[in-house]
Write a protein that holds these residues in place. Structure first.
Motif, PDB file in Angstrom:
ATOM      1  N   TYR A 110      45.402  42.033  61.895  1.00  0.00           N
ATOM      2  CA  TYR A 110      46.629  41.240  61.766  1.00  0.00           C
ATOM      3  C   TYR A 110      46.797  40.856  60.302  1.00  0.00           C
ATOM      4  O   TYR A 110      46.549  39.738  59.897  1.00  0.00           O
ATOM      5  N   GLU A 111      47.205  41.869  59.489  1.00  0.00           N
ATOM      6  CA  GLU A 111      47.398  41.641  58.059  1.00  0.00           C
ATOM      7  C   GLU A 111      48.881  41.612  57.771  1.00  0.00           C
ATOM      8  O   GLU A 111      49.680  42.075  58.582  1.00  0.00           O
ATOM      9  N   ARG A 112      49.241  41.141  56.561  1.00  0.00           N
ATOM     10  CA  ARG A 112      50.652  41.175  56.188  1.00  0.00           C
ATOM     11  C   ARG A 112      51.023  42.614  55.855  1.00  0.00           C
ATOM     12  O   ARG A 112      50.459  43.196  54.922  1.00  0.00           O
ATOM     13  N   GLY A 116      51.115  50.910  52.396  1.00  0.00           N
ATOM     14  CA  GLY A 116      49.686  51.251  52.512  1.00  0.00           C
ATOM     15  C   GLY A 116      48.880  50.261  53.321  1.00  0.00           C
ATOM     16  O   GLY A 116      47.655  50.322  53.336  1.00  0.00           O
ATOM     17  N   ARG A 117      49.547  49.316  53.966  1.00  0.00           N
ATOM     18  CA  ARG A 117      48.803  48.355  54.798  1.00  0.00           C
ATOM     19  C   ARG A 117      49.551  48.108  56.106  1.00  0.00           C
ATOM     20  O   ARG A 117      50.693  47.659  56.101  1.00  0.00           O
ATOM     21  N   TYR A 118      48.899  48.448  57.194  1.00  0.00           N
ATOM     22  CA  TYR A 118      49.522  48.368  58.516  1.00  0.00           C
ATOM     23  C   TYR A 118      48.657  47.525  59.441  1.00  0.00           C
ATOM     24  O   TYR A 118      47.517  47.213  59.120  1.00  0.00           O
ATOM     25  N   GLU A 120      48.243  48.608  62.683  1.00  0.00           N
ATOM     26  CA  GLU A 120      47.463  49.691  63.298  1.00  0.00           C
ATOM     27  C   GLU A 120      47.346  50.769  62.240  1.00  0.00           C
ATOM     28  O   GLU A 120      48.359  51.245  61.725  1.00  0.00           O
ATOM     29  N   PHE A 121      46.126  51.143  61.897  1.00  0.00           N
ATOM     30  CA  PHE A 121      45.935  52.181  60.888  1.00  0.00           C
ATOM     31  C   PHE A 121      44.715  53.004  61.270  1.00  0.00           C
ATOM     32  O   PHE A 121      43.926  52.603  62.123  1.00  0.00           O
ATOM     33  N   PHE A 122      44.588  54.166  60.633  1.00  0.00           N
ATOM     34  CA  PHE A 122      43.518  55.095  61.017  1.00  0.00           C
ATOM     35  C   PHE A 122      42.498  55.256  59.902  1.00  0.00           C
ATOM     36  O   PHE A 122      42.867  55.270  58.727  1.00  0.00           O
ATOM     37  N   GLN A 123      41.272  55.339  60.314  1.00  0.00           N
ATOM     38  CA  GLN A 123      40.200  55.572  59.341  1.00  0.00           C
ATOM     39  C   GLN A 123      39.302  56.695  59.830  1.00  0.00           C
ATOM     40  O   GLN A 123      39.156  56.905  61.035  1.00  0.00           O
ATOM     41  N   THR A 124      38.689  57.370  58.870  1.00  0.00           N
ATOM     42  CA  THR A 124      37.544  58.205  59.215  1.00  0.00           C
ATOM     43  C   THR A 124      36.380  57.647  58.439  1.00  0.00           C
ATOM     44  O   THR A 124      36.557  57.102  57.347  1.00  0.00           O
ATOM     45  N   VAL A 253      32.828  43.636  45.236  1.00  0.00           N
ATOM     46  CA  VAL A 253      31.981  42.991  46.265  1.00  0.00           C
ATOM     47  C   VAL A 253      32.280  43.484  47.674  1.00  0.00           C
ATOM     48  O   VAL A 253      31.463  43.374  48.561  1.00  0.00           O
ATOM     49  N   ARG A 254      33.493  44.009  47.939  1.00  0.00           N
ATOM     50  CA  ARG A 254      33.908  44.513  49.262  1.00  0.00           C
ATOM     51  C   ARG A 254      34.080  43.358  50.252  1.00  0.00           C
ATOM     52  O   ARG A 254      33.480  42.308  50.129  1.00  0.00           O
ATOM     53  N   GLY A 255      34.915  43.648  51.243  1.00  0.00           N
ATOM     54  CA  GLY A 255      35.338  42.572  52.138  1.00  0.00           C
ATOM     55  C   GLY A 255      34.351  42.118  53.192  1.00  0.00           C
ATOM     56  O   GLY A 255      34.263  40.937  53.497  1.00  0.00           O
ATOM     57  N   ASN A 277      45.342  50.164  46.168  1.00  0.00           N
ATOM     58  CA  ASN A 277      44.961  51.439  45.545  1.00  0.00           C
ATOM     59  C   ASN A 277      43.593  51.956  45.989  1.00  0.00           C
ATOM     60  O   ASN A 277      43.084  52.895  45.416  1.00  0.00           O
ATOM     61  N   ALA A 278      42.979  51.322  46.993  1.00  0.00           N
ATOM     62  CA  ALA A 278      41.682  51.830  47.474  1.00  0.00           C
ATOM     63  C   ALA A 278      41.922  52.856  48.572  1.00  0.00           C
ATOM     64  O   ALA A 278      42.573  52.571  49.570  1.00  0.00           O
ATOM     65  N   LEU A 279      41.421  54.067  48.360  1.00  0.00           N
ATOM     66  CA  LEU A 279      41.526  55.086  49.412  1.00  0.00           C
ATOM     67  C   LEU A 279      40.445  54.863  50.451  1.00  0.00           C
ATOM     68  O   LEU A 279      40.589  55.240  51.620  1.00  0.00           O
ATOM     69  N   GLY A 280      39.359  54.264  50.027  1.00  0.00           N
ATOM     70  CA  GLY A 280      38.283  53.993  50.978  1.00  0.00           C
ATOM     71  C   GLY A 280      37.130  53.328  50.276  1.00  0.00           C
ATOM     72  O   GLY A 280      37.151  53.139  49.053  1.00  0.00           O
ATOM     73  N   GLY A 281      36.145  52.971  51.043  1.00  0.00           N
ATOM     74  CA  GLY A 281      34.993  52.325  50.437  1.00  0.00           C
ATOM     75  C   GLY A 281      33.897  52.156  51.461  1.00  0.00           C
ATOM     76  O   GLY A 281      34.072  52.477  52.645  1.00  0.00           O
TER      77      GLY A 281
HETATM   78  P1  AMP Z   1      37.867  48.486  54.756  1.00  0.00           P
HETATM   79  O1  AMP Z   1      37.518  48.827  56.171  1.00  0.00           O
HETATM   80  O2  AMP Z   1      38.640  47.219  54.627  1.00  0.00           O
HETATM   81  O3  AMP Z   1      36.693  48.594  53.847  1.00  0.00           O
HETATM   82  O4  AMP Z   1      38.909  49.594  54.275  1.00  0.00           O
HETATM   83  C1  AMP Z   1      38.577  50.934  54.039  1.00  0.00           C
HETATM   84  C2  AMP Z   1      39.849  51.704  53.793  1.00  0.00           C
HETATM   85  O5  AMP Z   1      40.668  51.663  54.965  1.00  0.00           O
HETATM   86  C3  AMP Z   1      40.739  51.121  52.719  1.00  0.00           C
HETATM   87  O6  AMP Z   1      40.350  51.563  51.448  1.00  0.00           O
HETATM   88  C4  AMP Z   1      42.100  51.647  53.110  1.00  0.00           C
HETATM   89  O7  AMP Z   1      42.249  52.983  52.703  1.00  0.00           O
HETATM   90  C5  AMP Z   1      42.037  51.606  54.608  1.00  0.00           C
HETATM   91  N1  AMP Z   1      42.644  50.354  55.142  1.00  0.00           N
HETATM   92  C6  AMP Z   1      42.057  49.161  55.313  1.00  0.00           C
HETATM   93  N2  AMP Z   1      42.934  48.277  55.860  1.00  0.00           N
HETATM   94  C7  AMP Z   1      44.083  48.941  56.035  1.00  0.00           C
HETATM   95  C8  AMP Z   1      45.366  48.594  56.578  1.00  0.00           C
HETATM   96  N3  AMP Z   1      45.619  47.389  57.061  1.00  0.00           N
HETATM   97  N4  AMP Z   1      46.333  49.557  56.615  1.00  0.00           N
HETATM   98  C9  AMP Z   1      46.084  50.813  56.143  1.00  0.00           C
HETATM   99  N5  AMP Z   1      44.897  51.182  55.634  1.00  0.00           N
HETATM  100  C10 AMP Z   1      43.905  50.271  55.580  1.00  0.00           C
END
Ligand code: AMP
Length: 417
Positions: A110-112, A116-118, A120-124, A253-255, A277-281
């Protein structure tokens, strides 16, 4: 009816790029012998809300609800905790064994919403459990880098830091509090709050006035043990051997709170990307496995955001070459011949020919025009005569030649051409 705020549909005209990206991910993972894991999209509340996880994301952004039997459930806000829960529950952690696994899936926060911020979003992501060794850290970072770079995305850099062990972090947090307390009035509201809950997070505040104060703040590196400093140096050394562009970022420091030791982020400075601007971490977690009921065993993982990867591809003009290349179009003259044409369509499809069949009742001329425009090399033309003689006309749309072919010879003819 409208979609929920912060969500989006993947429409047919753009779904090809999603399929392409997912295929790319599976291929890279396969190349590195990493096995796929799929865990549920929701877990019991406690999987994410562990007693010492006090990150903003887990406290303020999760979708928590009770199911109809009153069980507390949380929609997955990130991939790692659920994967570790599953690995522990299924007893996949064995002595002297390195477990490497990857996932692709939706997360909910539940982010604003913004570019690039949703919600519902997808990660690998990948999780590697079982050893703490700079080679593994470098290997994980290099796979994350490869995943992005091999799509053709340029202008990316790995930011890396070492958060040290809990003693180092405790001392450093105290030093930060000592430094920021007299400056408290100049801090943003969020950072004021973080001063007492998690002062490390002030370091990656995006507020310019906070950033100005951070410049003079004590540096985490000064609190690291020699072992931790040389661990980071070794990881960086391996990265440079692999020609992976990286920077040691003292303020990274990362979240999430479960990170200890090495953390990293892959950032882009592509124009038009916006502030996200973070693609991933990712990073190392020394205690997460045991917190979720497993043995004391260190792991390391990363997550990449799929929406941001696609945005980067689109901004850099990267093409997704997954469009269908048809071998042949089947054209019919009228409704009666359409039924025969449909049989031929199914027959050729079964024999792995890429066939285009127009299910609408467009006029023959329009069907032909469309086939030419789509650059399909051959058309199979069917009218009353062909139905009665169990044959077809095959027109070469490039050379404009046409021949009559018996049904039984169609496949042979097309394959030869
Ligand atoms: P995190 O899980 O917060 O470390 O995020 C890893 C990556 O997931 C980020 O660098 C973004 O690419 C993506 N990400 C995180 N939160 C969101 C979001 N709310 N919407 C879209 N992508 C996100």
């Amino acid at each position: 009816m409208q979609k929920v705020k912060g969500t989006y549909d993947v429409l047919p005209q753009e779904s090809n790029q999603w399929l392409f990206l997912e295929k790319h991910i599976h291929e890279v993972m396969k190349k590195h012998h990493i096995s796929y894991i799929r865990t549920p999209i929701f877990e019991y509340y406690e999987v994410f809300h562990r007693h010492n996880e006090a990150s903003d994301m887990v406290i303020k952004e999760t979708y928590d609800f009770e199911d109809r039997s009153g069980r507390k459930i949380t929609l997955r806000p990130e991939g790692t905790a659920g994967v570790i829960r599953s690995i522990v529950e299924n007893k996949l952690i064995l002595p002297n064994h390195i477990l490497k696994t990857y996932y692709i899936g939706a997360n909910y926060r539940y982010e604003r919403p913004q570019k690039g911020r949703y919600r519902e979003f997808f990660q690998t992501g990948i999780e590697i459990i079982g050893e703490k060794d700079p080679i593994l850290d470098a290997e994980l970072i290099s796979i994350a880098y490869e995943m992005i770079a091999s799509l053709g995305i340029k202008d990316i850099v790995v930011k890396i830091n070492n958060l040290g062990n809990s003693d180092a972090r405790k001392q450093y947090k105290e030093a930060l509090q000592l430094y920021f307390e007299p400056l408290k009035d100049q801090l943003s509201e969020d950072s004021k709050h973080r001063l007492y809950t998690n002062p490390l997070r002030i370091l990656d505040s995006k507020v310019p006035s906070d950033q100005a104060l951070v410049k003079q703040a004590p540096i985490l590196n000064d609190y690291l043990s020699e072992t931790d400093q040389s661990y980071l140096n070794e990881v960086m050394h391996i990265l440079s051997q692999q020609q992976i562009p990286f920077q040691h970022d003292h303020n990274l420091v990362r979240g999430l709170d479960y990170y200890s030791h090495i953390v990293f982020e892959i950032q882009t400075n592509i124009e038009g990307f916006g502030s996200q601007n973070a693609l991933g971490g990712g990073g190392r977690y020394d205690h997460l496995v045991s917190e979720l009921g497993g043995p004391e065993m260190s792991g390391i993982g990363f997550a990449l955001g799929l929406e941001r990867l696609l945005l980067a591809c689109n901004l850099q003009g990267i093409q997704f070459h997954d469009d269908i290349q048809y071998d042949v179009a089947i054209l019919h003259m009228d409704n009666h011949s359409k039924k025969y044409a449909y049989q031929i369509y199914k027959y050729l499809q079964q024999h792995k020919i890429e066939v285009n069949f127009d299910f609408s009742n467009k006029a023959f001329k329009t069907q032909l025009k469309n086939a030419i425009q789509t650059r399909i090399p051959f058309a199979i033309i069917i009218g009353e005569d062909e139905v009665h003689s169990n044959s077809v006309q095959i027109k070469d749309l490039i050379n404009q030649t046409q021949v009559k072919v018996n049904f039984k010879d169609i496949l042979n003819y097309i394959n030869k051409r």
